[in-house]
Motif scaffolding. Structure first.
Motif, PDB file in Angstrom:
ATOM      1  N   ILE A 573       0.877  -1.179   0.000  1.00 34.46           N
ATOM      2  CA  ILE A 573       0.000   0.000   0.000  1.00 34.46           C
ATOM      3  C   ILE A 573       0.909   1.223   0.000  1.00 34.46           C
ATOM      4  N   ILE A 574       0.808   2.026  -1.029  1.00 35.00           N
ATOM      5  CA  ILE A 574       1.739   3.155  -1.212  1.00 35.00           C
ATOM      6  C   ILE A 574       1.011   4.471  -0.975  1.00 35.00           C
ATOM      7  N   SER A 575       1.609   5.304  -0.160  1.00 30.82           N
ATOM      8  CA  SER A 575       1.036   6.626   0.131  1.00 30.82           C
ATOM      9  C   SER A 575       1.124   7.508  -1.106  1.00 30.82           C
ATOM     10  N   GLN A 576       0.004   8.146  -1.472  1.00 27.24           N
ATOM     11  CA  GLN A 576       0.002   9.051  -2.628  1.00 27.24           C
ATOM     12  C   GLN A 576       0.785  10.310  -2.339  1.00 27.24           C
ATOM     13  N   GLN A 577       0.855  10.684  -1.063  1.00 28.58           N
ATOM     14  CA  GLN A 577       1.579  11.913  -0.712  1.00 28.58           C
ATOM     15  C   GLN A 577       3.100  11.709  -0.724  1.00 28.58           C
ATOM     16  N   THR A 578       3.552  10.603  -0.106  1.00 31.85           N
ATOM     17  CA  THR A 578       5.005  10.412   0.047  1.00 31.85           C
ATOM     18  C   THR A 578       5.596   9.407  -0.937  1.00 31.85           C
ATOM     19  N   GLY A 579       4.737   8.569  -1.518  1.00 31.29           N
ATOM     20  CA  GLY A 579       5.241   7.531  -2.419  1.00 31.29           C
ATOM     21  C   GLY A 579       5.877   6.365  -1.687  1.00 31.29           C
ATOM     22  N   LYS A 580       5.775   6.342  -0.351  1.00 34.29           N
ATOM     23  CA  LYS A 580       6.382   5.280   0.449  1.00 34.29           C
ATOM     24  C   LYS A 580       5.359   4.204   0.786  1.00 34.29           C
ATOM     25  N   VAL A 581       5.873   3.023   1.062  1.00 34.52           N
ATOM     26  CA  VAL A 581       5.005   1.920   1.463  1.00 34.52           C
ATOM     27  C   VAL A 581       4.544   2.153   2.894  1.00 34.52           C
TER      28      VAL A 581
END
Length: 889
Positions: A573-581
């Motif tokens: 699941i990747i954060s749209q804001q940070t691009g991190k998992v």
């Protein structure tokens, strides 16, 4: 279609029966070069003639090869002498163990007249099955003569009549002795192989005996070398062998033929002289020893036309050149039926004689059989049968040994010659690996630490070859024994000292799609060695290997091990804001055990790719299927020996992880990645052969189970699976036949599935702990007091259609937690499984017996790591802890 590699692997790894050898020297005289010159390992010469052996090709070849045995390079004979002396002084048993590796059984002619050798039983500790004896008839005769001449005789009793009766009685006793499997004659040395098949009259024998007595004294002994007498000894032995064979007792007579020292009549060493004797005793099995060199073709002809004749292929290895060895093998195969060919080392005095003979014979056999396959003389199946027969089966059948060869086809470990333009002097398995994988550029040297973290060093091929050749070493800080996943040390840890990585070349496999880089690479597992080049006790692989060896040597038990790998595939699941998992979700939702839903069908291409990649590195799954939890699948590996099984387990997990990553997925071994889902395990299947003492083995495992799970359930998260009703093995130490809700499921005789194992454990230590429990059970001869948890039986009475019946009713229950306390007590189920890592570590810290088997220092270091690791992980909040484990396991 089978490959040449499978043939090479069989030749280099199939256990062997050494059908003719001699005793080893005691440690205190093994470096006495005045009385036992080491040059005799490649030469039959004696005295001044032996001094010339140092310039002979067989000895110079031995110098170049023995560095592999000693673990240090040898440039000349002085280096060999120094290395031999060092091993004798520091680890003579270790040298013998290395030299006899792969030897299943020794048949020893143990009547050499030397008090400096070990007894035949002493050799049992180094082989898979007990040593057997070959009785030398001339030595028996000489011993009886000394005994007779030292004792008073009855009036009127002649020396001949006394000797005759005692010799025949000695043969009878040898026939009755189960440790004796055959006889041997050295008449070739004494009077030649032109043995008269018919017995002379008593007067001639009496005169021959008296001449023998005149040639010696009671103090010096009597050398039996009178032709009438020597012929009679052979005749009587063959008569008894023929008579007993008709009663079902088969014990062959071996003849020294061909190659020998200067005491032999070379002309009469030709086995062709034995033809009249062979014809006279057609029912007596006769073995022509030592390849009959230089009369190999004559011996082969006899073995072809007479069904009672066998040809032994020993002694010439390592006494002649490489080309001569190959020529002797080819001459043996010209017309000799391959079920009449036997292998022996003629090893004697020095361990090196066994090692060189076995190494060179396997090398020559591979070259010859591969050539025959490539030229269409054999197909691969035929060639493999020939090799297995010569190495093991023919001797097994002839001598009635009733042994089973523990051979497992697997990772290729073979010998082939590199061309002049290729790297030279490479160890055998690497040699073969590079021939079949000439494009390899890097080798990943791996080991597994106490946190079950895979550690790796990547070396360019040239540097790795130097390590394999022992031209250099690669040192690793001993701090890894106290190191956590983030490289911090426990409070007890130290940064002082180092160990050296010793590659186990049998574990080499091509990475295939493991590496992201396009550069071809391979992986090899490693042992830990000390500064002195000795195995380091803290090494997980060494710990397992030692216990397996102890079970084999002391209890004649062999182990097979296999694993079920449960894996959950996750989508990040990747954060749209940070691009991190920020988390993970199951790769499938509509998912259940052994079903094929639409979601599961979407995973088939990935599963198929995993299987194809594994097959490309010679790992062949038995099956794979969907498991219970969303995204969960199981991959089942075939059983092999424990070390190879775990090496394969680790390689398989790495392939699964790499393939999943290519498809944007995470494959995790987390014991319970989602609180409401089923857990993931790494069920270990263990079988012991023979199964005669399975109860004692199992009793030991069950007795020490609370301590063992400190290794098999090695994270706090592991105990989230220790719950009733979720097919994880219940909450009680129990066992049951085909009971999947017991921590130990019995599957068959000597075969169990241990369910309290998961993917975050160090598998070498986990299996070592299980086997250690079994070993303790065997050593203490424990009885299995706990009854199997498969149900309860009761009876009732009823009348049906006027007939009175006693009814037997069986109520099955699969979970010990469902039983009442009284029911568990009646079954002997009294110990709950630990509910936390802290509980299992407490049990382990108090278990002196298990610690002593595994090694107290290893256990203490392991406990130090696990306590520090637990403290660190438990300090995280729940979601942080879950993600931390998902990203590492």
């Amino acid at each position: 279609m089978e490959s040449l590699d499978s043939l090479r692997h069989l030749i280099q790894n199939h256990p062997l029966i050494d059908n003719h050898a001699h005793n080893l020297l005691r440690c205190d005289v093994a470096a006495d070069y005045d009385n036992y010159p080491l040059e005799s390992i490649t030469s039959e010469a004696h005295g001044r003639a032996l001094e010339n052996a140092r310039t002979a090709l067989p000895l110079l070849r031995a110098v170049n090869q023995l560095g592999e045995l000693y673990g240090t390079s040898c440039a000349n004979w002085d280096d060999v002498l120094a290395a031999h002396t060092r091993w004798v002084q520091e680890d003579y048993d270790g040298l013998i163990r290395r030299s006899l590796q792969g030897t299943h059984t020794l048949l020893l002619d143990d009547l050499l007249s030397d008090e400096d050798v070990e007894s035949y039983e002493w050799h049992d500790q180094f082989t898979s099955s007990p040593t057997k004896r070959i009785v030398r008839i001339e030595a028996v005769a000489a011993s009886l003569l000394r005994e007779i001449m030292s004792a008073e005789r009855k009036p009127g009793e002649s020396v001949w009549s006394t000797f005759r009766a005692k010799f025949l009685d000695a043969l009878d006793h040898a026939m009755e002795d189960p440790a004796v499997v055959g006889f041997k004659s050295v008449i070739c040395y004494r009077t030649g192989l032109d043995v008269d098949p018919y017995s002379p009259d008593e007067d001639l024998l009496t005169a021959s005996l008296h001449r023998t007595l005149d040639s010696g004294t009671r103090k010096s002994g009597y050398r039996v070398e009178e032709k009438p007498l020597n012929d009679w000894l052979v005749q009587q032995t063959l008569k008894l062998i023929t008579f007993r064979k008709r009663a079902g007792v088969v014990k062959p007579l071996q003849f020294h033929t061909g190659l020998g020292d200067n005491d032999i009549n070379l002309v009469k060493a030709n086995p062709a002289y034995l033809q009249p004797l062979i014809i006279q005793y057609p029912d007596a099995p006769i073995v022509l020893l030592h390849s009959a060199y230089p009369y190999t073709r004559d011996a082969g002809y006899l073995a072809c036309v007479y069904p009672n004749v066998y040809l032994d292929l020993g002694e010439v290895f390592p006494m002649v050149s490489r080309e001569a060895e190959e020529k002797i093998l080819r001459e043996s195969l010209e017309i000799t039926p391959t079920n009449r060919l036997l292998w022996s080392t003629d090893g004697h005095f020095f361990p090196e004689t066994f090692w060189l003979a076995n190494k060179q014979f396997r090398q020559a056999l591979e070259i010859v059989l591969v050539d025959y396959v490539q030229n269409g003389d054999y197909n691969i199946t035929q060639a493999k049968t020939v090799a297995a027969d010569i190495l093991f089966q023919n001797s097994n059948k002839l001598y009635g040994l009733k042994q089973t060869a523990q051979y497992t086809p697997g990772t290729v470990q073979v010998l082939s010659q590199l061309s002049a333009t290729q790297v030279s002097r490479v160890s055998d398995p690497l040699d073969a690996f590079l021939q079949t994988n000439p494009d390899i550029e890097y080798i990943w040297m791996q080991w597994i630490d106490y946190t079950a973290t895979t550690r790796v060093r990547i070396l360019p091929l040239r540097e790795f070859i130097r390590i394999a050749r022992k031209d250099r070493r690669i040192g690793i800080t001993l701090a890894v024994q106290w190191m956590l996943q983030d490289d911090t040390l426990t409070p007890e840890g130290t940064t002082t000292g180092q160990f050296y990585m010793e590659p186990d070349l049998s574990s080499l496999y091509r990475n295939g799609s493991l590496a992201a880089s396009a550069a071809p690479s391979a992986t090899v597992m490693s042992f830990w060695q000390s500064e002195e080049g000795k195995p380091l006790d803290g090494c997980p692989r060494t710990s397992l290997q030692k216990i397996v060896g102890t079970l084999h040597r002391q209890h004649s038990i062999d182990i097979l091990c296999g694993f079920e790998i449960e894996v959950v595939f996750l989508k990040p699941i990747i954060s749209q804001q940070t691009g991190k998992v920020t988390g993970y979700a199951p790769a499938t939702k509509n998912h259940s055990w052994s079903q094929m839903t639409a979601d599961i069908r979407k995973m088939i291409p990935i599963l198929d790719e995993i299987n194809r990649v594994l097959a490309s590195v010679d790992i062949h799954l038995q099956q794979f299927h969907a498991e219970s939890a969303p995204g969960q699948f199981e991959f089942i590996l075939p059983p092999v020996n424990p070390l190879a099984a775990i090496d394969t387990l680790i390689a398989t997990r790495q392939v699964i992880t790499a393939v999943a990553e290519r498809h944007g997925l995470r494959a995790t071994l987390h014991p319970r990645p989602f609180p409401n889902g089923a857990g993931s395990a790494a069920h270990a299947h263990v079988s012991i052969t023979p199964a005669a003492r399975e109860d004692a083995f199992l009793a030991g495992v069950l007795k020490h189970y609370p301590s063992i799970v400190a290794f098999t359930l090695s994270q706090d998260a592991s105990y989230e699976r220790v719950r009733s009703g979720i097919w994880s093995g219940s909450e009680w130490v129990a066992w049951g036949f085909q009971n999947r809700e017991a921590p130990v499921r019995k599957i068959g005789p000597g075969h169990w599935e241990f369910k309290s194992v998961d993917g975050v454990a160090n598998p070498y230590l986990a299996v070592a702990a299980l086997l250690a429990g079994g070993l303790i059970g065997l050593e203490e001869n424990l009885s299995l007091a706990m009854k199997e948890c498969t149900g309860k039986i009761c009876t009732t009475q009823a009348t049906f259609e006027g007939i009175f019946y006693d009814w037997l009713i069986i109520f099955f229950t699969v979970d010990a937690s469902d039983l009442t306390s009284a029911q568990r007590s009646r079954l002997g189920i009294t110990t709950p499984l630990p509910q936390s890592l802290a509980q299992s570590m407490t049990a382990l810290s108090e278990n002196e017996k298990l610690q002593s088997v595994l090694g107290k220092e290893l256990v203490q270091n392991y406990l130090s790591v696990k306590r520090a690791e637990s403290k660190r992980i438990q300090g995280m909040v729940d979601e942080e802890r879950r993600l931390w484990l998902l990203e590492r396991y």
